[in-house]
Scaffold this motif. Structure first.
Motif, PDB file in Angstrom:
ATOM      1  N   SER A 138       0.846  -1.191   0.000  1.00 38.71           N
ATOM      2  CA  SER A 138       0.000   0.000   0.000  1.00 38.71           C
ATOM      3  C   SER A 138       0.879   1.238   0.000  1.00 38.71           C
ATOM      4  N   ARG A 147      -1.805  -3.142  -3.563  1.00 42.29           N
ATOM      5  CA  ARG A 147      -3.246  -3.357  -3.410  1.00 42.29           C
ATOM      6  C   ARG A 147      -4.003  -2.075  -3.061  1.00 42.29           C
ATOM      7  N   LEU A 163      -4.320  -4.283  -7.542  1.00 43.29           N
ATOM      8  CA  LEU A 163      -4.794  -3.063  -6.898  1.00 43.29           C
ATOM      9  C   LEU A 163      -6.310  -3.120  -6.752  1.00 43.29           C
ATOM     10  N   LEU A 174      -3.627  -0.060 -14.021  1.00 45.14           N
ATOM     11  CA  LEU A 174      -3.844  -0.192 -12.582  1.00 45.14           C
ATOM     12  C   LEU A 174      -5.319  -0.228 -12.235  1.00 45.14           C
TER      13      LEU A 174
END
Length: 674
Positions: A186, A215, A251, A268
Motif C-alpha cells: 500500500s 493493493r 490493486l 492499474l
C-alpha cells in the motif's frame, strides 16, 4: 661482626628456602580457599538471581497480559502498530509503536525483533530527511509486504523552504525504496507541494512493472487550493497511454483527493474494486487548478470494470458532455461532446457526500448501475448564486452564470436493484427535489437524517415531508427497516407514512419529535370485536405495519409511555383471541363483526382461454402498477393477527423510567433500557 663461612651461608639459604616453600604452600592453600569461596559466592549469587527471576515471573503472572501466548501477543502488537500510526507518529521519521513495544521488556523485545510484519509499516511524517530509521525498518521487515506512508506536516503553500524540504524528503524516500517496490502493498502519499506529488506519479509510471503487490493507493493534497503551476499533472494523461493487458494487477483500493484522476494508468484501474474521489469546492482563485469534469470521470470509470464501491466526497463533476439522447429542456445542437450512459455492471455501493439537489438526477443519468444495492447520499442546500465556474455543477450547461434559471429536467430513473437508501439533508425541500425523479421498487432499508448543525439540547427538529412528496411512488411494499434521525414528524404524517410500509419489521427513531403520533398510529386497532370472557368489546388487529417486531427510540423526549405501551399491547396476543381462532372458517362473518358492516364476497372472475372459451376462475394475485411494484394493501388475516413486538430498545429517554419500560416484558417483549 665475624665473617660467615660458606657452609653457614649455605645453611641459612636452605633454611630461608624452606620457609619460602612453606609460605608458598600456605599461599596455594589460601588461593584454593579463595577459589572455593568465590565459587560459593557465585553459586549463592546465581541462586539469588534464579529466585529473583522466579519472583519476577510470579509477579508478572498477576497481570493478565502475561497470560497470553506469544502468538497472540504478536497479533496485538501488529494491531497496535497499525491503529496508532497516525496518532503517535506526527512529525516523526518512523513509526514509534514497534520501537516502544521493543523497549518494554526483554520478552517483548525478542518478540518484536522476531516479528518482521511489525516493522513492515514505513511511516515517514517529517519534512527533514533521515536515512537510518527507514533503512532500519526495511531491514527488520525481512521479506514481508511493505505499507508506505508519507505525510509530512502541512504548511502554507507559499512557504518555499518547506516545499523544498518536503520534495527532497520525498525524493530520497522513493530512492531508498527503489529496490523494494515489488514488496510494497500500500502507498499513502499526502503532499502539500504539487512538485512532490509529481515525483510520486512519475515513480508509479516508471516502475509500473515492479508494483506486483500493490493493493492500495492513496494520493491526496491536504490543502484546499493546490496549485499545479510548474508541473505536468494537468497535462499528463495516462488513460490514453499504452495498456498493459498482459500484466496482472492486484490493486483493489484507490483514493484520490484533488489530484487529476487521469494521471493513474489504466492498467492499474482494471482490478480496482473501491474508488474514493474527493474534490472540495475551491476557496481561492489560484491558477492553474484542476476542476473535475464529467468527461474526465466518465473516461476514468470506464477503465475500472471491476468497480464495486464508489465514494464521492464533496464531489460533483462539472458537466461538459451531454447524453446521446437529449432530454427535456436541452437542444440537440449544443457545443458539448455527446456520450452514452456508462455501464458499471458490478457497482454495488455508492456513497455521495455533499451533493446539490439539482445535480443528483443529472449525475445518476450518466451511469447505468444494474447491480447497485446501497446508496448513501448527503444533500446540501444549493447556493443562491454561483459566481465561480468551479462551483458550476450538474445540469447548468445552458445558464453557466445562474443556478436559479437552470432548466428543469425530465425523465425518471428506476433503481430496480437498490435495497438500501440512506439520505441526509438540511431541509425538506432539498430532500423532495433530490429524489422526486427516482423510482425504488424493491427498497428494503430506508434512512432519513438531518445533516445540519443542531445543538445537543435543541428541542426544535426539522420537519419531515410527506412520503408521497419525497418519492414519485411512495409505496414501499418490500421495506423492512426504517430509520428517522433528528426530524419532526407532523401529526397525521406518521399514519400516511407507515401506511406505505406493510412489510416493516424494524422502526428506529433517533432524537425525533412527533413520536407520540407515530406510536399512536402503530396502536390503532383494525376494528372492534366481542371478548367472550370479559363480555365487552375490544380493539382487534392493527391498521399499519402488522409485521413490526422491533421498536428503537434513542434520545426521543416528547412521547409518553402510554403511547409505547399501547403500541406493544395492540400487537400482543391477547388471551381472548380464542373467539377469532374458532371463527377462522367463517372469515367473512368475523370481519363483518369487527368492521361493523356486512362484507359480501366478490364473485370469482373467469378469464378467457386461448381457444376463445372460458377457463377456470383466476387465482388471486398481487396487484402491481406499471413499474411492477406490489400493492401495499394489507391482507385481512395479517391485519387481524399482527406479529407481537419482540424487542423494544429505549435509550436516553428520561421521561420513561426503567420500571415502566420493564412492564412491557409482560407481553413477551425483550426490553433494552439505557
Amino acid at each position: 661482626m665475624p665473617k660467615k663461612s660458606s657452609v653457614a651461608i649455605d645453611h641459612e639459604i636452605e633454611v630461608l628456602q624452606a620457609q619460602i616453600t612453606i609460605l608458598q604452600r600456605r599461599e596455594a592453600d589460601f588461593v584454593h580457599i579463595l577459589e572455593d569461596m568465590a565459587r560459593l559466592r557465585d553459586s549463592v549469587m546465581a541462586e539469588q538471581v534464579a529466585l529473583a527471576s522466579q519472583i519476577t515471573e510470579l509477579e508478572n503472572q498477576r497481570h493478565p497480559i502475561n497470560w497470553l501466548p506469544s502468538e497472540l501477543l504478536i497479533q496485538i502488537f501488529v494491531a497496535v502498530t497499525e491503529d496508532n500510526d497516525s496518532d503517535t507518529s506526527a512529525g516523526l521519521a518512523y513509526n514509534p509503536s514497534p520501537v516502544i513495544i521493543s523497549q518494554v521488556c526483554k520478552k517483548w523485545r525478542n518478540l518484536a525483533f522476531a516479528t518482521s510484519t511489525l516493522w513492515s509499516h514505513i511511516s515517514y511524517r517529517s519534512r527533514t530527511w533521515s536515512t537510518s530509521p527507514v533503512c532500519a525498518f526495511i531491514n527488520r521487515s525481512g521479506s514481508s509486504l511493505l505499507d508506505l506512508t508519507f505525510s509530512p506536516p502541512p504548511y502554507h503553500i507559499d512557504n518555499h523552504d518547506a516545499a523544498e524540504d518536503e520534495q527532497l524528503a520525498c525524493k530520497y524516500l522513493l530512492y531508498t525504496l527503489g529496490s523494494h517496490l515489488s514488496r510494497v502493498r500500500s502507498i499513502t502519499f499526502e503532499c502539500t507541494s504539487t512538485a512532490s506529488m509529481q515525483l510520486v506519479v512519475e515513480a508509479l509510471i516508471e516502475n509500473l512493472h515492479d508494483l506486483k503487490s500493490l493493493r492500495s493507493l492513496d494520493l491526496s493534497f491536504p490543502s484546499h487550493t493546490p496549485c499545479f503551476a510548474g508541473t505536468t499533472l494537468l497535462t499528463l494523461d495516462e488513460l490514453d497511454g499504452q495498456s498493459l493487458s498482459d500484466t496482472p494487477r492486484v490493486l483493489t483500493y484507490l483514493r484520490l483527493r484533488q489530484l487529476p484522476p487521469r494521471v493513474i494508468s489504466s492498467s492499474l484501474l482494471r482490478s480496482v474494486k473501491t474508488i474514493e474521489l474527493s474534490f472540495p469546492l475551491r476557496r481561492s482563485h489560484r491558477a492553474p487548478q484542476y476542476i473535475l469534469r464529467m468527461s474526465h470521470m466518465h473516461r476514468f470509470l470506464s477503465c475500472a470494470p471491476e468497480l464495486q464501491e464508489l465514494v464521492l466526497m464533496e464531489t460533483t463533476p462539472l458537466r461538459d458532455v451531454v447524453l446521446e439522447e437529449p432530454s427535456e429542456g436541452q437542444t440537440a445542437d449544443n457545443p458539448f461532446a455527446v456520450v452514452v450512459p456508462l455501464e458499471l455492471p458490478k457497482l454495488r455501493s455508492l456513497t455521495w457526500k455533499f451533493a446539490y439537489p439539482r445535480d443528483v438526477y443529472t449525475f445518476m443519468s450518466f451511469f447505468n448501475m444494474p447491480a447497485l444495492e446501497r446508496w448513501e447520499i448527503l444533500i446540501a442546500n444549493s447556493p443562491t448564486k454561483r459566481n465561480d465556474v468551479g462551483t458550476l455543477r450538474g445540469n447548468h450547461w445552458n445558464e453557466p452564470d445562474s443556478f436559479i434559471q437552470a432548466e428543469p429536467l425530465g425523465g425518471v430513473l428506476s433503481m430496480i436493484t437498490l435495497k438500501e437508501l440512506c439520505v441526509s439533508c438540511q431541509d425538506g425541500d432539498s430532500l423532495i427535489s433530490s429524489l422526486r425523479q427516482f423510482f425504488f421498487p424493491v427498497l428494503e432499508q430506508l434512512e432519513f437524517a438531518y445533516a445540519g448543525k443542531c445543538p445537543p439540547n435543541c428541542d426544535h427538529k426539522h420537519p419531515l415531508p410527506r412520503l408521497d412528496y419525497v418519492f414519485r411512488d411512495p409505496r414501499l411494499p418490500h421495506l423492512t427497516h426504517f430509520t428517522l434521525s433528528h426530524l419532526d414528524v407532523f401529526a397525521g404524517h406518521g399514519k400516511l407514512m407507515l401506511g406505505y410500509m406493510p412489510a416493516l419489521v424494524s422502526l428506529t427513531l433517533i432524537s425525533c419529535t412527533g413520536v407520540d403520533g407515530v406510536l399512536e398510529t402503530l396502536a390503532e386497532a383494525y376494528g372492534l370485536a366481542m371478548d367472550a370472557e370479559r363480555k365487552a368489546t375490544r380493539g382487534c388487529g392493527v391498521r399499519v405495519c402488522p409485521k413490526l417486531e422491533r421498536i428503537t427510540l434513542w434520545g426521543c423526549s416528547d412521547f409518553k409511555f402510554k403511547s409505547l405501551f399501547a403500541a406493544v399491547f395492540a400487537r400482543a396476543q391477547p388471551a381472548g383471541s380464542s373467539m377469532l381462532i374458532k371463527a377462522q372458517k367463517d372469515e367473512p362473518s368475523v370481519v363483518s363483526t369487527i368492521l361493523g358492516r356486512k362484507i359480501r364476497p366478490l364473485k370469482k372472475p373467469r378469464v378467457a382461454s386461448p381457444q376463445g372459451g372460458l377457463s377456470s376462475p383466476a387465482k388471486p394475485h398481487t396487484t402491481q402498477n406499471s413499474h411492477g411494484t406490489a400493492s401495499t394493501l394489507i391482507p385481512i388475516e395479517e391485519a387481524l393477527r399482527p406479529v407481537h413486538i419482540a424487542c423494544v430498545h429505549v435509550d436516553d429517554c428520561p421521561q420513561i423510567t426503567e420500571d415502566e419500560a420493564l412492564l412491557l416484558e409482560e407481553f413477551g417483549t425483550v426490553v433494552v433500557y439505557r
